[in-house]
Design a protein around this motif. Sequence first.
Motif, PDB file in Angstrom:
ATOM      1  N   UNK A  59       0.830  -1.206   0.000  1.00 19.85           N
ATOM      2  CA  UNK A  59       0.000   0.000   0.000  1.00 19.85           C
ATOM      3  C   UNK A  59       0.864   1.255   0.000  1.00 19.85           C
TER       4      UNK A  59
ATOM      5  N   UNK B  13      -7.503   4.226   3.988  1.00 20.76           N
ATOM      6  CA  UNK B  13      -7.970   3.061   4.746  1.00 20.76           C
ATOM      7  C   UNK B  13      -8.227   3.424   6.212  1.00 20.76           C
TER       8      UNK B  13
ATOM      9  N   UNK C 105      -8.899   1.978  -1.000  1.00 20.95           N
ATOM     10  CA  UNK C 105      -9.395   2.840  -2.079  1.00 20.95           C
ATOM     11  C   UNK C 105      -9.146   2.214  -3.441  1.00 20.95           C
TER      12      UNK C 105
ATOM     13  N   UNK D 150      -2.914   5.447   0.201  1.00 18.47           N
ATOM     14  CA  UNK D 150      -3.891   4.361   0.317  1.00 18.47           C
ATOM     15  C   UNK D 150      -4.122   3.995   1.790  1.00 18.47           C
ATOM     16  N   UNK D 151      -3.029   3.971   2.548  1.00 14.28           N
ATOM     17  CA  UNK D 151      -3.147   3.635   3.975  1.00 14.28           C
ATOM     18  C   UNK D 151      -3.930   4.722   4.707  1.00 14.28           C
TER      19      UNK D 151
END
Lengths: 288, 287
Positions: A57, A65, A72, A61-62
């Motif tokens: 990731x 999340x 995503x 993205x993290x």
Amino acid sequence: MNAENADNKNNNDSNDDPKETIRSSFWHEQAEPDNPFAAAVCRCAGFDVYGDLLGKASWIEYLYLLFQGEQPDAAQTKLLNGLAVAIANPGPRDYSVHAAMAAGAGGSTLASNLMAALAVGAGRLGGAREVCEAMGLWEQCGRDLNTWQRALEQYRNARQTVTADIWPAAQHPPGFDPRGISCPTPIRQTLTQLADNNVAIHLQWLQEHRSDMEAAAALPLAISGVAAAAFMDLGFDHQQGEMLYLLLRLPGAAAHALDQHGQSRRTFPFFRNGINLQNDPGPKRGSP
Amino acid sequence: MKTVLEAWEQSWTTEMGAYFPGERVVLRGKDLFTELQDLSWMGLLIYGVTGRLPDANQERLLNGIWALGTSYPDPRIWNNRIGALAGAAGSTSTLGVSAGLAVTEALLYGLRPLLGAAGLLLEAQRKLERGETLEEMLANKLNKASGCAPASGQASKKRHRLAALPGFGRPVSSRDERIAPLLELAGKLACDRGPAVKLAFSMEKVLQQSGYRHLYLNVAGLMAALLTDQGYTPQQQYQLCVLCSSGGILFCAADAATHPPGSFFPMRCASIDYHGTAPRQWRTETI
């Protein structure tokens, strides 16, 4: 208390009260076999952070999340990443960055530099509170130009009232710049770039109707208005939008503060002749 | 014609004050070293916030509010906990106290209830003058907040009622142990018989008679009433109390710094009560 006292304390722990816990909707830990206070596995919304997600990731993205509890897709990642780049550094003239730099100029702790940026960047004039309220307008008006025009004109005609609230009363429609003359180039560039995305329905609508909305507000669009539309497109609620706006503007404040730490205090404005005191009694007799 | 930004560029016009390096300091038109040098810190605070020099009783009242009402040395209290955590984590006291003060601007305690209670008292005074009764006004507020009967015990509805009536009720216990000592002090200073204090206790009486047993007057409500009777606006009350929790936060920071590292309420992994998605795998096609 030394180690012996600590042992005595543990031996005296005979109460039967159930341990109080932290309830979490997205974070779970599994302890190491030899230490109940050290995590062997950390899961974020079900994903093994160190055993699976790390290395796969991206930071953006993290981040998504953590806030949304879901991985995503590519379009969402691109939009959040673009917004994060656009607002990462408001520049040294921005009040929140100025605050971090003032802290840096005097050699304050680095944490205080960021706290200064957060405190100043939290407000209703170009800060996170403005983003939160602009998101409220999006929820109220949707993508209906007539509704927007009515709401924005109400702000123009609103009489200032004193409210029993920690936040000052609204003085301009959120998402627009009360000191602007026209929409600055970087804001138009950001809107164009971010709107080029198949999840950016609010941003595309904003781009299409920017001139009409600016006319209704009698003010140019601000970056807070672009950010609010982007957060709407990403499915964030008001609090998430406010929090992310605080967070994502910190990198620039941090870098400018560090820049000041490395320079002479004389290179940062003190405004030596800048105070225009209206009620100066003047030096008293006998004063130095 | 200059824009606002052009007009204020490099020029800050003010009546609050200024520092003349190596010479003197002016606060609200008075020389700090020759005209204000005998003021206590509380007196200076009142003068700086209101522009009015306080009398001795006003200084003692604000001092009492700070000392008795707002600086408990208990690290379980949410704002104090920031100080304690800073101390336990090897941070600085100033960072812990600064962050703790910011946290004091909470919904359930601290500065928002104080400001809200001050506004509520003014609203109640206006409505009484217009002929509305306290019973009607309080019922309207509580009904708007939760739309529930007084007997309901649901936590979220209780929180709504606390927010709807700032100055009444408490999140941890219903009775506020600070009311009696603060009233005693106010009595000694002849500050306990003003119209706002009487109104606050009348509102409490109505709430109790209406079945809202947990909505007793709390210290924020009494502070607001006492300060309203001194002629301070809600915003001035808020400003006079912005720093008032600093003592308790500082005590907790200092105390935690003397304990063994990591000893402040450590929590084991199993103490995280997870209510979320089951384990799953990260999809790699997005990068």
